[in-house]
Write a protein that holds these residues in place. Sequence first.
Motif, PDB file in Angstrom:
ATOM      1  N   ASN A 147       0.846  -1.188   0.000  1.00  0.00           N
ATOM      2  CA  ASN A 147       0.000   0.000   0.000  1.00  0.00           C
ATOM      3  C   ASN A 147       0.885   1.242   0.000  1.00  0.00           C
ATOM      4  O   ASN A 147       1.449   1.621   1.032  1.00  0.00           O
ATOM      5  CB  ASN A 147      -0.926  -0.008   1.222  1.00  0.00           C
ATOM      6  CG  ASN A 147      -1.937   1.114   1.189  1.00  0.00           C
ATOM      7  OD1 ASN A 147      -1.795   2.078   0.444  1.00  0.00           O
ATOM      8  ND2 ASN A 147      -2.959   0.994   2.004  1.00  0.00           N
ATOM      9  N   GLY A 148       0.991   1.865  -1.149  1.00  0.00           N
ATOM     10  CA  GLY A 148       1.828   3.047  -1.303  1.00  0.00           C
ATOM     11  C   GLY A 148       1.286   4.287  -0.619  1.00  0.00           C
ATOM     12  O   GLY A 148       1.990   5.288  -0.482  1.00  0.00           O
ATOM     13  N   ASP A 149       0.024   4.241  -0.164  1.00  0.00           N
ATOM     14  CA  ASP A 149      -0.578   5.384   0.512  1.00  0.00           C
ATOM     15  C   ASP A 149      -0.235   5.438   2.001  1.00  0.00           C
ATOM     16  O   ASP A 149      -0.552   6.409   2.674  1.00  0.00           O
ATOM     17  CB  ASP A 149      -2.100   5.355   0.359  1.00  0.00           C
ATOM     18  CG  ASP A 149      -2.528   5.539  -1.088  1.00  0.00           C
ATOM     19  OD1 ASP A 149      -1.781   6.183  -1.862  1.00  0.00           O
ATOM     20  OD2 ASP A 149      -3.602   5.021  -1.450  1.00  0.00           O
ATOM     21  N   VAL A 150       0.366   4.368   2.509  1.00  0.00           N
ATOM     22  CA  VAL A 150       0.711   4.299   3.921  1.00  0.00           C
ATOM     23  C   VAL A 150       2.232   4.279   4.033  1.00  0.00           C
ATOM     24  O   VAL A 150       2.894   3.385   3.505  1.00  0.00           O
ATOM     25  CB  VAL A 150       0.115   3.036   4.584  1.00  0.00           C
ATOM     26  CG1 VAL A 150       0.521   2.957   6.043  1.00  0.00           C
ATOM     27  CG2 VAL A 150      -1.391   3.021   4.430  1.00  0.00           C
ATOM     28  N   ALA A 151       2.779   5.273   4.724  1.00  0.00           N
ATOM     29  CA  ALA A 151       4.239   5.391   4.844  1.00  0.00           C
ATOM     30  C   ALA A 151       4.794   4.252   5.703  1.00  0.00           C
ATOM     31  O   ALA A 151       4.193   3.865   6.705  1.00  0.00           O
ATOM     32  CB  ALA A 151       4.605   6.729   5.474  1.00  0.00           C
ATOM     33  N   PRO A 152       5.960   3.725   5.325  1.00  0.00           N
ATOM     34  CA  PRO A 152       6.594   2.694   6.143  1.00  0.00           C
ATOM     35  C   PRO A 152       7.199   3.312   7.405  1.00  0.00           C
ATOM     36  O   PRO A 152       7.478   4.508   7.450  1.00  0.00           O
ATOM     37  CB  PRO A 152       7.687   2.139   5.237  1.00  0.00           C
ATOM     38  CG  PRO A 152       8.007   3.262   4.308  1.00  0.00           C
ATOM     39  CD  PRO A 152       6.736   4.025   4.123  1.00  0.00           C
ATOM     40  N   LEU A 153       7.385   2.483   8.400  1.00  0.00           N
ATOM     41  CA  LEU A 153       8.007   2.904   9.655  1.00  0.00           C
ATOM     42  C   LEU A 153       9.212   2.023   9.939  1.00  0.00           C
ATOM     43  O   LEU A 153       9.233   0.859   9.551  1.00  0.00           O
ATOM     44  CB  LEU A 153       7.032   2.757  10.826  1.00  0.00           C
ATOM     45  CG  LEU A 153       5.741   3.554  10.762  1.00  0.00           C
ATOM     46  CD1 LEU A 153       4.825   3.137  11.903  1.00  0.00           C
ATOM     47  CD2 LEU A 153       6.028   5.039  10.804  1.00  0.00           C
ATOM     48  N   MET A 154      10.183   2.570  10.647  1.00  0.00           N
ATOM     49  CA  MET A 154      11.314   1.789  11.137  1.00  0.00           C
ATOM     50  C   MET A 154      11.064   1.561  12.621  1.00  0.00           C
ATOM     51  O   MET A 154      10.869   2.518  13.375  1.00  0.00           O
ATOM     52  CB  MET A 154      12.624   2.542  10.923  1.00  0.00           C
ATOM     53  CG  MET A 154      13.858   1.767  11.332  1.00  0.00           C
ATOM     54  SD  MET A 154      14.296   0.474  10.152  1.00  0.00           S
ATOM     55  CE  MET A 154      15.044   1.457   8.864  1.00  0.00           C
ATOM     56  N   VAL A 155      11.034   0.313  13.040  1.00  0.00           N
ATOM     57  CA  VAL A 155      10.806  -0.039  14.441  1.00  0.00           C
ATOM     58  C   VAL A 155      12.079  -0.685  14.974  1.00  0.00           C
ATOM     59  O   VAL A 155      12.510  -1.734  14.491  1.00  0.00           O
ATOM     60  CB  VAL A 155       9.608  -1.002  14.591  1.00  0.00           C
ATOM     61  CG1 VAL A 155       9.372  -1.332  16.055  1.00  0.00           C
ATOM     62  CG2 VAL A 155       8.356  -0.403  13.948  1.00  0.00           C
ATOM     63  N   TYR A 192      15.136   1.582   5.509  1.00  0.00           N
ATOM     64  CA  TYR A 192      16.502   1.305   5.082  1.00  0.00           C
ATOM     65  C   TYR A 192      16.679   1.965   3.718  1.00  0.00           C
ATOM     66  O   TYR A 192      15.752   1.948   2.886  1.00  0.00           O
ATOM     67  CB  TYR A 192      16.738  -0.203   4.944  1.00  0.00           C
ATOM     68  CG  TYR A 192      16.849  -0.923   6.262  1.00  0.00           C
ATOM     69  CD1 TYR A 192      17.950  -0.735   7.090  1.00  0.00           C
ATOM     70  CD2 TYR A 192      15.864  -1.815   6.669  1.00  0.00           C
ATOM     71  CE1 TYR A 192      18.060  -1.400   8.297  1.00  0.00           C
ATOM     72  CE2 TYR A 192      15.964  -2.493   7.873  1.00  0.00           C
ATOM     73  CZ  TYR A 192      17.070  -2.283   8.685  1.00  0.00           C
ATOM     74  OH  TYR A 192      17.181  -2.945   9.874  1.00  0.00           O
ATOM     75  N   PRO A 193      17.846   2.543   3.435  1.00  0.00           N
ATOM     76  CA  PRO A 193      18.029   3.234   2.153  1.00  0.00           C
ATOM     77  C   PRO A 193      17.721   2.353   0.936  1.00  0.00           C
ATOM     78  O   PRO A 193      17.136   2.821  -0.031  1.00  0.00           O
ATOM     79  CB  PRO A 193      19.508   3.645   2.175  1.00  0.00           C
ATOM     80  CG  PRO A 193      19.849   3.722   3.621  1.00  0.00           C
ATOM     81  CD  PRO A 193      19.019   2.666   4.297  1.00  0.00           C
ATOM     82  N   GLN A 194      18.066   1.086   0.993  1.00  0.00           N
ATOM     83  CA  GLN A 194      17.863   0.207  -0.158  1.00  0.00           C
ATOM     84  C   GLN A 194      16.397  -0.186  -0.366  1.00  0.00           C
ATOM     85  O   GLN A 194      16.062  -0.770  -1.397  1.00  0.00           O
ATOM     86  CB  GLN A 194      18.757  -1.035  -0.077  1.00  0.00           C
ATOM     87  CG  GLN A 194      18.470  -1.942   1.101  1.00  0.00           C
ATOM     88  CD  GLN A 194      19.264  -1.599   2.347  1.00  0.00           C
ATOM     89  OE1 GLN A 194      19.567  -0.451   2.626  1.00  0.00           O
ATOM     90  NE2 GLN A 194      19.598  -2.616   3.119  1.00  0.00           N
ATOM     91  N   THR A 195      15.518   0.130   0.587  1.00  0.00           N
ATOM     92  CA  THR A 195      14.105  -0.228   0.413  1.00  0.00           C
ATOM     93  C   THR A 195      13.189   0.984   0.331  1.00  0.00           C
ATOM     94  O   THR A 195      11.975   0.840   0.420  1.00  0.00           O
ATOM     95  CB  THR A 195      13.628  -1.151   1.563  1.00  0.00           C
ATOM     96  OG1 THR A 195      13.762  -0.455   2.805  1.00  0.00           O
ATOM     97  CG2 THR A 195      14.401  -2.442   1.595  1.00  0.00           C
ATOM     98  N   ARG A 196      13.743   2.149   0.117  1.00  0.00           N
ATOM     99  CA  ARG A 196      12.917   3.353  -0.003  1.00  0.00           C
ATOM    100  C   ARG A 196      11.870   3.223  -1.097  1.00  0.00           C
ATOM    101  O   ARG A 196      10.783   3.773  -1.001  1.00  0.00           O
ATOM    102  CB  ARG A 196      13.790   4.566  -0.316  1.00  0.00           C
ATOM    103  CG  ARG A 196      14.181   5.315   0.904  1.00  0.00           C
ATOM    104  CD  ARG A 196      14.884   6.607   0.573  1.00  0.00           C
ATOM    105  NE  ARG A 196      16.150   6.725   1.250  1.00  0.00           N
ATOM    106  CZ  ARG A 196      16.292   6.785   2.553  1.00  0.00           C
ATOM    107  NH1 ARG A 196      15.250   6.686   3.317  1.00  0.00           N
ATOM    108  NH2 ARG A 196      17.465   6.903   3.104  1.00  0.00           N
ATOM    109  N   GLU A 197      12.182   2.535  -2.154  1.00  0.00           N
ATOM    110  CA  GLU A 197      11.278   2.398  -3.299  1.00  0.00           C
ATOM    111  C   GLU A 197      10.628   1.020  -3.334  1.00  0.00           C
ATOM    112  O   GLU A 197      10.316   0.504  -4.382  1.00  0.00           O
ATOM    113  CB  GLU A 197      12.055   2.647  -4.602  1.00  0.00           C
ATOM    114  CG  GLU A 197      12.690   4.019  -4.702  1.00  0.00           C
ATOM    115  CD  GLU A 197      11.674   5.143  -4.625  1.00  0.00           C
ATOM    116  OE1 GLU A 197      10.573   5.004  -5.199  1.00  0.00           O
ATOM    117  OE2 GLU A 197      11.970   6.156  -3.969  1.00  0.00           O
ATOM    118  N   PHE A 198      10.412   0.423  -2.177  1.00  0.00           N
ATOM    119  CA  PHE A 198       9.794  -0.902  -2.120  1.00  0.00           C
ATOM    120  C   PHE A 198       8.285  -0.752  -2.287  1.00  0.00           C
ATOM    121  O   PHE A 198       7.588  -0.245  -1.417  1.00  0.00           O
ATOM    122  CB  PHE A 198      10.132  -1.569  -0.781  1.00  0.00           C
ATOM    123  CG  PHE A 198       9.651  -2.993  -0.683  1.00  0.00           C
ATOM    124  CD1 PHE A 198      10.255  -3.985  -1.422  1.00  0.00           C
ATOM    125  CD2 PHE A 198       8.602  -3.319   0.139  1.00  0.00           C
ATOM    126  CE1 PHE A 198       9.824  -5.294  -1.340  1.00  0.00           C
ATOM    127  CE2 PHE A 198       8.153  -4.623   0.234  1.00  0.00           C
ATOM    128  CZ  PHE A 198       8.764  -5.619  -0.511  1.00  0.00           C
TER     129      PHE A 198
END
Length: 113
Positions: A47-55, A66-72
């Motif tokens: 879901n591209g409408d929901v920002a990912p979080l780092m926990v 993580y920098p390598q997954t910014r465009e996941f």
Amino acid sequence: MTKFLISFPGSAMNIADEDMAAVSEAAHAVIREAKNAGVYVFGGGINGDVAPLMVAADGTVTNETYPQTREFDGGFCVLELPSREAAVLWAAKIAEACRCSQELREFGYDPES
């Protein structure tokens, strides 16, 4: 049996708006086929409408990745199959339905999962 991840980034699907319904139906048909064959584990789209979080391990939550997954983004499915050759055949079916190449990755065996 081995589990395989079949996926594509959202940017790989360069589909005209008028073709999207046909692509969606074709993709759903392949997933129904995988379910009927008993090889489907799970799948979906990010879901591209929901920002990912780092926990973090201490429970700290930050609005980053993580920098390598910014465009996941994009879609994926996990299938449980008897061989890599079978996985290639399923990935080809999905690629045809979605009209874009699919990335194929094999999960390592873990007796606890």
